[in-house]
Design a protein around this motif. Structure first.
Motif, short mmCIF file in Angstrom:
data_model
loop_
_atom_site.label_atom_id
_atom_site.label_comp_id
_atom_site.label_asym_id
_atom_site.label_seq_id
_atom_site.Cartn_x
_atom_site.Cartn_y
_atom_site.Cartn_z
N PHE A 87 0.86 -1.18 0.00
CA PHE A 87 0.00 0.00 0.00
C PHE A 87 0.90 1.24 0.00
CE2 PHE A 87 -2.33 -3.42 1.98
CZ PHE A 87 -3.60 -3.32 1.42
N GLY A 88 0.73 2.09 -1.02
CA GLY A 88 1.56 3.27 -1.15
C GLY A 88 0.76 4.56 -1.04
N VAL A 89 1.33 5.54 -0.35
CA VAL A 89 0.66 6.82 -0.12
C VAL A 89 1.59 7.95 -0.56
CG1 VAL A 89 -0.33 8.36 1.60
CG2 VAL A 89 -0.58 5.88 1.86
N ASP A 90 1.08 8.82 -1.45
CA ASP A 90 1.85 9.98 -1.88
C ASP A 90 0.88 10.99 -2.50
OD1 ASP A 90 3.71 11.76 -3.53
OD2 ASP A 90 5.17 10.37 -2.67
N TYR A 134 -2.53 2.22 -4.42
CA TYR A 134 -2.04 3.60 -4.31
C TYR A 134 -3.12 4.52 -3.76
CZ TYR A 134 -0.79 8.33 -5.75
OH TYR A 134 -0.54 9.67 -5.75
N PHE A 135 -2.70 5.43 -2.84
CA PHE A 135 -3.59 6.45 -2.29
C PHE A 135 -3.00 7.84 -2.57
CE2 PHE A 135 -4.14 2.68 0.30
CZ PHE A 135 -5.50 2.59 0.51
N GLN A 136 -3.78 8.69 -3.23
CA GLN A 136 -3.31 10.05 -3.52
C GLN A 136 -3.68 11.00 -2.37
OE1 GLN A 136 -4.60 11.74 -7.28
NE2 GLN A 136 -3.84 13.77 -6.72
N ILE A 137 -2.94 10.91 -1.30
CA ILE A 137 -3.15 11.75 -0.12
C ILE A 137 -1.81 11.91 0.58
CG2 ILE A 137 -5.58 11.25 0.39
CD1 ILE A 137 -4.61 8.98 2.18
N ALA A 138 -1.80 12.74 1.60
CA ALA A 138 -0.66 12.82 2.51
C ALA A 138 -1.15 12.41 3.89
CB ALA A 138 -0.08 14.24 2.54
N VAL A 139 -0.37 11.61 4.58
CA VAL A 139 -0.73 11.14 5.91
C VAL A 139 0.12 11.88 6.94
CG1 VAL A 139 -0.71 9.17 7.49
CG2 VAL A 139 -1.49 8.87 5.14
N SER A 140 -0.55 12.51 7.90
CA SER A 140 0.19 13.22 8.95
C SER A 140 -0.62 13.14 10.24
CB SER A 140 0.47 14.67 8.53
OG SER A 140 -0.72 15.38 8.27
N GLY A 141 -0.71 14.28 10.97
CA GLY A 141 -1.37 14.24 12.26
C GLY A 141 -2.86 14.50 12.22
N LYS A 142 -3.33 15.25 11.24
CA LYS A 142 -4.75 15.60 11.18
C LYS A 142 -5.16 15.84 9.74
CE LYS A 142 -3.75 20.49 12.09
NZ LYS A 142 -4.01 21.65 12.98
N THR A 173 -1.48 20.36 0.06
CA THR A 173 -2.06 19.08 -0.34
C THR A 173 -3.07 18.61 0.71
OG1 THR A 173 -0.28 17.85 0.75
CG2 THR A 173 0.02 18.38 -1.58
N MET A 174 -3.89 17.66 0.34
CA MET A 174 -4.87 17.10 1.26
C MET A 174 -4.21 16.10 2.21
SD MET A 174 -7.80 16.87 2.58
CE MET A 174 -8.74 17.91 1.46
N HIS A 175 -4.37 16.35 3.49
CA HIS A 175 -3.83 15.46 4.52
C HIS A 175 -4.97 14.74 5.23
CE1 HIS A 175 0.45 17.12 5.08
NE2 HIS A 175 -0.05 17.72 4.02
N ILE A 176 -4.65 13.53 5.73
CA ILE A 176 -5.54 12.84 6.65
C ILE A 176 -4.71 12.36 7.83
CG2 ILE A 176 -7.15 12.11 4.86
CD1 ILE A 176 -5.93 9.31 5.08
N GLY A 177 -5.34 12.20 8.97
CA GLY A 177 -4.63 11.73 10.15
C GLY A 177 -4.20 10.28 10.02
N ALA A 178 -3.04 9.97 10.56
CA ALA A 178 -2.53 8.60 10.47
C ALA A 178 -3.45 7.62 11.17
CB ALA A 178 -1.13 8.54 11.08
#
Length: 314
Positions: A150-153, A171-179, A197-202
């Motif tokens: 599973f790849g995220v970028d 593949y997921f077109q997102i960024a994973v961070s804290g929120k 870019t669009m982020h989602i929480g880990a």
């Protein structure tokens, strides 16, 4: 004996004053004793953060080797950052680590390290930050074909085809961070640049999107967004609360990458000390990178959760 009324009253007043003073003295002694006891308990708790009262033999070996080397640098963020790799790499040859089958897996410009399973089983691998390079994932696939990728970028150019077509992963077109929400990222297109870019929480990604209770391998190179994710891996943290266990991680720890990100050395310092208090992970294979931007590569291995130790250590 006959005494006057004024004399008797004076005598009674003196006796009353003495009794009152005695009560006040006793109260002061009790209060002082309570305050002393509270201070002793607080000191004991603080010392307890430094002394592991539990933990697996592998963690204890790691702690007993690493802690004496780092203790004098606690609170000195600059020296802790610059000295961490040279000090802790001396612990990589511990006898207890022989229970792990750690092998190098080369990428185009770096070497990842993987602890391989001790029995034939399907495993899950996640890449946070593909960076136009899946050579290491391809080598891992050959070494352990039973790997689901599973790849995220946030940048789909090149990354999407590499991960889905060449590797056969998801593949997921997102960024994973804290929120979640639109946030600034330092991403690689034709070159690295700042971009919203669009982020989602880990915790949401691993718990709701990926829906894998055990992530066997996590590779994270998120160019400055690693700390919000690392904050979630601690014992009792958001990933534990979601029922997600991560067995091993290859991570890059950056500093001074984006102008609006500050205090990375302090964050790294605090993360390591909290990791030691967790009694859950060991850190191995540290490597300091000097070119372009200074950063630290290291491998974090879960030596506490049975889901991981039963597969990778027994």
């Amino acid at each position: 004996m006959i005494t006057s009324m004024p004399y008797n009253r004076l005598r009674e007043a003196i006796l009353h004053k003495r009794k009152l003073s005695k009560h006040i003295l006793v109260a002061m002694v009790l209060i002082s004793s309570m305050l002393l006891l509270i201070n002793i308990m607080q000191d004991s708790n603080e010392e307890g953060d430094d002394v592991p009262v539990e933990g697996t033999p592998t963690f204890k070996a790691f702690y007993n080797c690493v802690y004496p080397k780092l203790a004098s640098l606690r609170g000195n963020y600059e020296m802790f950052w610059t000295s961490f790799v040279n000090l802790t790499k001396e612990c990589d040859g511990l006898e207890e680590y022989k229970a792990l089958d750690i092998q190098p897996v080369a990428n185009t410009d770096e070497v990842k390290y993987v602890a391989f399973p001790k029995r034939d089983e399907n495993i899950t691998m996640v890449t946070l930050g593909i960076g136009h390079d899946v050579d290491a994932e391809m080598r891992l696939k050959k070494l352990w074909p039973k790997t689901e990728f599973f790849g995220v970028d946030p940048s789909p150019e090149i990354n999407k085809d590499l991960y889905e077509v060449k590797l056969g992963g998801n593949y997921f077109q997102i960024a994973v961070s804290g929120k979640g929400g639109m946030q600034k990222s330092y991403i690689f297109r034709k070159e690295y640049r700042d971009e919203a870019t669009m982020h989602i929480g880990a915790d949401y990604f691993f718990g709701d999107m990926l829906q894998k209770p055990r992530v066997d391998i996590l590779w994270m190179d998120t160019e400055g967004n690693e700390f919000p994710v690392l904050d979630m891996i601690h014992r009792g943290g958001p990933l534990d609360q979601r029922g997600v266990t991560i067995c091993q991680m290859n991570i890059e720890i950056h500093k001074d990458l984006m102008k609006d990100i500050t205090g990375e050395r302090e964050k790294f310092h605090d993360f390591v000390w909290k990791l030691l208090a967790d009694k859950k992970y060991i850190m191995v294979k540290p490597f300091y990178v000097y070119w372009f931007h200074q950063f630290i590569r290291t491998v974090i291995i879960n030596v506490a959760d049975p889901e991981c130790t039963n597969l990778y250590m027994n």
